[in-house]
Design an enzyme around this catalytic site. Structure first.
Site, mmCIF file in Angstrom:
data_model
loop_
_atom_site.group_PDB
_atom_site.id
_atom_site.type_symbol
_atom_site.label_atom_id
_atom_site.label_comp_id
_atom_site.label_asym_id
_atom_site.label_seq_id
_atom_site.Cartn_x
_atom_site.Cartn_y
_atom_site.Cartn_z
ATOM 1 N N GLY A 10 34.283 32.442 60.714
ATOM 2 C CA GLY A 10 34.344 31.304 61.642
ATOM 3 C C GLY A 10 33.074 30.483 61.595
ATOM 4 O O GLY A 10 32.531 30.105 62.638
ATOM 5 N N GLY A 16 29.274 29.840 64.983
ATOM 6 C CA GLY A 16 29.348 30.296 63.597
ATOM 7 C C GLY A 16 28.584 29.364 62.666
ATOM 8 O O GLY A 16 27.861 29.822 61.767
ATOM 9 N N SER A 143 32.569 39.074 74.156
ATOM 10 C CA SER A 143 32.337 38.164 75.281
ATOM 11 C C SER A 143 32.196 38.976 76.560
ATOM 12 O O SER A 143 32.692 40.110 76.648
ATOM 13 C CB SER A 143 33.522 37.207 75.420
ATOM 14 O OG SER A 143 33.374 36.399 76.573
ATOM 15 N N TYR A 166 42.628 36.101 75.621
ATOM 16 C CA TYR A 166 41.286 36.126 75.007
ATOM 17 C C TYR A 166 40.487 37.316 75.542
ATOM 18 O O TYR A 166 39.890 38.073 74.771
ATOM 19 C CB TYR A 166 40.586 34.796 75.331
ATOM 20 C CG TYR A 166 39.105 34.731 75.015
ATOM 21 C CD1 TYR A 166 38.667 34.299 73.759
ATOM 22 C CD2 TYR A 166 38.144 35.055 75.967
ATOM 23 C CE1 TYR A 166 37.312 34.216 73.472
ATOM 24 C CE2 TYR A 166 36.795 34.968 75.693
ATOM 25 C CZ TYR A 166 36.379 34.546 74.443
ATOM 26 O OH TYR A 166 35.027 34.461 74.171
HETATM 27 N N1 LIG Z 1 31.350 29.487 73.382
HETATM 28 C C1 LIG Z 1 30.971 30.371 74.311
HETATM 29 O O1 LIG Z 1 30.427 30.022 75.344
HETATM 30 C C2 LIG Z 1 31.188 31.836 74.093
HETATM 31 C C3 LIG Z 1 30.996 32.731 75.153
HETATM 32 C C4 LIG Z 1 31.190 34.086 74.932
HETATM 33 C C5 LIG Z 1 31.528 34.525 73.668
HETATM 34 N N2 LIG Z 1 31.697 33.632 72.659
HETATM 35 C C6 LIG Z 1 32.071 34.117 71.328
HETATM 36 O O2 LIG Z 1 31.226 33.518 70.348
HETATM 37 C C7 LIG Z 1 31.964 33.329 69.132
HETATM 38 C C8 LIG Z 1 31.859 31.879 68.693
HETATM 39 O O3 LIG Z 1 32.480 31.076 69.699
HETATM 40 P P1 LIG Z 1 32.526 29.490 69.569
HETATM 41 O O4 LIG Z 1 32.643 28.958 70.937
HETATM 42 O O5 LIG Z 1 31.419 29.046 68.690
HETATM 43 O O6 LIG Z 1 33.922 29.278 68.815
HETATM 44 P P2 LIG Z 1 34.560 27.910 68.287
HETATM 45 O O7 LIG Z 1 33.632 26.780 68.431
HETATM 46 O O8 LIG Z 1 35.916 27.810 68.903
HETATM 47 O O9 LIG Z 1 34.731 28.210 66.714
HETATM 48 C C9 LIG Z 1 35.619 29.199 66.330
HETATM 49 C C10 LIG Z 1 35.544 29.444 64.838
HETATM 50 O O10 LIG Z 1 36.577 30.383 64.493
HETATM 51 C C11 LIG Z 1 37.411 29.772 63.504
HETATM 52 N N3 LIG Z 1 38.801 30.190 63.637
HETATM 53 C C12 LIG Z 1 39.611 30.072 64.723
HETATM 54 N N4 LIG Z 1 40.836 30.521 64.434
HETATM 55 C C13 LIG Z 1 40.813 30.928 63.142
HETATM 56 C C14 LIG Z 1 41.772 31.455 62.255
HETATM 57 N N5 LIG Z 1 43.042 31.665 62.626
HETATM 58 N N6 LIG Z 1 41.410 31.737 60.994
HETATM 59 C C15 LIG Z 1 40.148 31.518 60.577
HETATM 60 N N7 LIG Z 1 39.189 31.003 61.363
HETATM 61 C C16 LIG Z 1 39.526 30.716 62.632
HETATM 62 C C17 LIG Z 1 37.281 28.281 63.713
HETATM 63 O O11 LIG Z 1 37.674 27.597 62.554
HETATM 64 P P3 LIG Z 1 38.098 26.009 62.587
HETATM 65 O O12 LIG Z 1 36.809 25.241 62.469
HETATM 66 O O13 LIG Z 1 38.958 25.877 61.378
HETATM 67 O O14 LIG Z 1 38.818 25.766 63.874
HETATM 68 C C18 LIG Z 1 35.791 28.178 64.010
HETATM 69 O O15 LIG Z 1 35.032 28.256 62.825
HETATM 70 C C19 LIG Z 1 33.386 33.792 69.427
HETATM 71 O O16 LIG Z 1 33.587 35.119 68.992
HETATM 72 C C20 LIG Z 1 33.483 33.713 70.943
HETATM 73 O O17 LIG Z 1 34.444 34.587 71.503
HETATM 74 C C21 LIG Z 1 31.556 32.305 72.834
#
Ligand SMILES: NC(=O)c1ccc[n+]([C@@H]2O[C@H](COP(=O)([O-])OP(=O)(O)OC[C@H]3O[C@@H](n4cnc5c(N)ncnc54)[C@H](OP(=O)(O)O)[C@@H]3O)[C@@H](O)[C@H]2O)c1
Length: 270
Positions: A10, A16, A143, A166
């Site tokens: 990701g 990521g 998370s 989730y």
């Molecule tokens: N954001 C927060 O505040 C937060 C809080 C707690 C935990 N987290 C954790 O931190 C991590 C990163 O979160 P984020 O907010 O940066 O996520 P994000 O911006 O939604 O990005 C998600 C990534 O996963 C990829 N992805 C989604 N579905 C996929 C699939 N079916 N096959 C392959 N790739 C896929 C997306 O690809 P595309 O670019 O193609 O969509 C993107 O690269 C996650 O594990 C999340 O649970 C985040």
């Protein structure tokens, strides 16, 4: 750092992408995963600019299809002589339409599939390479949002809601982390999991209608720490809230729940 090879799933946006740029700036080899070729090559170009001496390679797979997960693992094992870091970061978040239940290619509830089954399958397929490259570290990005898996309705066929799905998938990931860490004791491969940061400024957060409170760099630092900090060389099977080793949801410490989850998981990813 020059010997390190880390695979980040990701990597095309959000934390990521920030992890990709951070690790690329440190040298070694960075393997970037994405599901969209154009987005993946764009972030690879950014990573090469961030670390001109760093080797950057890309791997394409849709994690909602276990066949693609296994095929990607096969490609990594065939092409990479060495892998000592795996960050399972990719996520299907709460979703823009939280009441719309979606399924993976194999017919599993999508969040459970992308956030738990896919990283577990990928890690297990890569274990021969990780073990051969030991010491190696697996970091599962989970998370603080955690909810007990309902073994009578694992695929959320009743009362579906995206954030609930989730939170259950993230607790499943934490339980699998604990199980795998115990299994791998003595191999030189550690497995830890963390909540990276609250409401980072990412599309995933905004898509669910939440207001970002922190930057992706706030999540990168504790995640990279689990990958690189020499003080954590033997730490395994732990859940961190950013930098602090804390207790996860109670279900993560229920041996029966963990056994049920792993029996189901092994059956579904086979
Ligand atoms: N954001 C927060 O505040 C937060 C809080 C707690 C935990 N987290 C954790 O931190 C991590 C990163 O979160 P984020 O907010 O940066 O996520 P994000 O911006 O939604 O990005 C998600 C990534 O996963 C990829 N992805 C989604 N579905 C996929 C699939 N079916 N096959 C392959 N790739 C896929 C997306 O690809 P595309 O670019 O193609 O969509 C993107 O690269 C996650 O594990 C999340 O649970 C985040």
């Amino acid at each position: 750092m020059t010997q390190r090879t880390t695979l980040i799933t990701g990597a095309t946006q959000g934390m990521g992408r920030a992890l990709a740029l951070d690790l690329a700036a440190r040298g070694g080899t960075v393997l970037l995963h994405g599901r969209d070729r154009t987005r993946l090559e764009a972030v690879a170009a950014e990573a090469r600019a961030a670390g001109p001496a760093t080797t950057v390679r890309t791997y394409l797979a849709d994690l909602s299809d276990l066949d693609q997960v296994h095929a990607m693992a096969d490609r990594v094992r065939a092409a990479e002589p060495y892998l000592d870091g795996l960050i399972n970061n990719a996520v299907a978040g709460g979703g823009e339409e939280p009441l719309k239940r979606e399924l993976s290619r194999q017919g599993h509830e999508l969040r459970f599939a992308v956030n738990h089954l896919a990283p577990y399958a990928l890690t297990r397929d890569l274990l021969p390479l990780l073990t051969a490259s030991a010491p190696a570290r697996v970091v599962n990005v989970a998370s603080i949002g955690q909810e007990a898996v309902d073994f009578d309705d694992v695929m959320l066929e009743r009362d579906y809601e995206g954030l609930r799905a989730y939170c259950r998938s993230k607790l499943a990931m934490i339980m699998a982390t604990f199980e795998l860490a115990a299994e791998l004791r003595g191999t030189g491969v550690t497995v830890n999991t963390l909540h990276p940061a609250h409401l980072m400024d990412t599309d995933g957060v905004r898509a669910y209608g939440l207001t970002p409170l922190t930057t992706t760099d706030e999540g990168v630092r504790p995640t990279v720490r689990l990958l690189l900090d020499p003080d954590l060389a033997t730490t395994t099977g732990r859940y961190f809230d950013q930098f602090t080793d804390v207790r996860a949801h109670d279900q993560a410490y229920d041996p029966e729940a963990r056994a049920r989850l792993m029996e189901l998981t092994h059956r579904l990813v086979a």
